[in-house]
Design a protein around this motif. Sequence first.
Motif, PDB file in Angstrom:
ATOM      1  N   ILE A 244      74.802  25.516  50.700  1.00 53.71           N
ATOM      2  CA  ILE A 244      74.183  26.447  49.747  1.00 53.71           C
ATOM      3  C   ILE A 244      75.233  27.338  49.111  1.00 53.71           C
ATOM      4  CG2 ILE A 244      72.651  28.455  49.585  1.00 53.71           C
ATOM      5  CD1 ILE A 244      70.881  27.014  51.718  1.00 53.71           C
ATOM      6  N   GLN A 245      76.160  27.841  49.933  1.00 54.90           N
ATOM      7  CA  GLN A 245      77.223  28.692  49.408  1.00 54.90           C
ATOM      8  C   GLN A 245      78.087  27.925  48.412  1.00 54.90           C
ATOM      9  OE1 GLN A 245      79.775  30.276  52.429  1.00 54.90           O
ATOM     10  NE2 GLN A 245      81.103  31.322  50.973  1.00 54.90           N
ATOM     11  N   TRP A 246      78.428  26.667  48.704  1.00 57.02           N
ATOM     12  CA  TRP A 246      79.245  25.864  47.812  1.00 57.02           C
ATOM     13  C   TRP A 246      78.524  25.640  46.483  1.00 57.02           C
ATOM     14  CZ3 TRP A 246      78.877  21.336  45.140  1.00 57.02           C
ATOM     15  CH2 TRP A 246      80.045  20.815  44.626  1.00 57.02           C
TER      16      TRP A 246
ATOM     17  N   LYS B 189      76.233  27.521  45.097  1.00 57.28           N
ATOM     18  CA  LYS B 189      76.195  28.789  44.351  1.00 57.28           C
ATOM     19  C   LYS B 189      77.533  29.088  43.695  1.00 57.28           C
ATOM     20  CE  LYS B 189      72.512  31.079  46.902  1.00 57.28           C
ATOM     21  NZ  LYS B 189      72.163  32.172  47.828  1.00 57.28           N
ATOM     22  N   GLU B 190      78.620  28.777  44.393  1.00 61.91           N
ATOM     23  CA  GLU B 190      79.951  29.042  43.844  1.00 61.91           C
ATOM     24  C   GLU B 190      80.335  28.060  42.747  1.00 61.91           C
ATOM     25  OE1 GLU B 190      82.541  28.943  47.220  1.00 61.91           O
ATOM     26  OE2 GLU B 190      81.806  30.871  48.007  1.00 61.91           O
ATOM     27  N   ASN B 191      79.956  26.810  42.884  1.00 55.48           N
ATOM     28  CA  ASN B 191      80.408  25.778  41.956  1.00 55.48           C
ATOM     29  C   ASN B 191      79.390  25.434  40.872  1.00 55.48           C
ATOM     30  OD1 ASN B 191      83.091  24.922  43.091  1.00 55.48           O
ATOM     31  ND2 ASN B 191      81.792  24.827  44.903  1.00 55.48           N
ATOM     32  N   HIS B 192      78.161  25.859  41.043  1.00 58.26           N
ATOM     33  CA  HIS B 192      77.123  25.593  40.057  1.00 58.26           C
ATOM     34  C   HIS B 192      76.241  26.834  39.921  1.00 58.26           C
ATOM     35  CE1 HIS B 192      78.109  21.346  39.774  1.00 58.26           C
ATOM     36  NE2 HIS B 192      78.200  21.334  41.086  1.00 58.26           N
ATOM     37  N   PRO B 193      76.781  27.916  39.366  1.00 57.26           N
ATOM     38  CA  PRO B 193      76.019  29.167  39.285  1.00 57.26           C
ATOM     39  C   PRO B 193      74.780  29.047  38.384  1.00 57.26           C
ATOM     40  CG  PRO B 193      78.101  29.364  38.114  1.00 57.26           C
ATOM     41  CD  PRO B 193      78.110  28.048  38.821  1.00 57.26           C
TER      42      PRO B 193
END
Length: 69
Positions: free
Chosen positions: A59-61, A63-67
């Motif tokens: 989930i964190q990845w 959010k960071e890579n596909h805002p």
Amino acid sequence: MSDEIEHGLYATYTNIKCRCELCRKAAAEYMRNYRKTSVGKSQARFHQVVANKRSQIAIQWIKENHPEL
């Protein structure tokens, strides 16, 4: 030694990789009983913690890579 497979056993499911209905039921029953033991409960908790951590990382990845999502 007999070449005939004895179905309905957990050993047949795991060692011979038989996936017939009898062997699948035997494996399911074995795992149900295993999860009731203290070791089984401990293993289940451990795997749940690992799965939760992997989900958080994913989930964190995202959010960071596909805002935009």
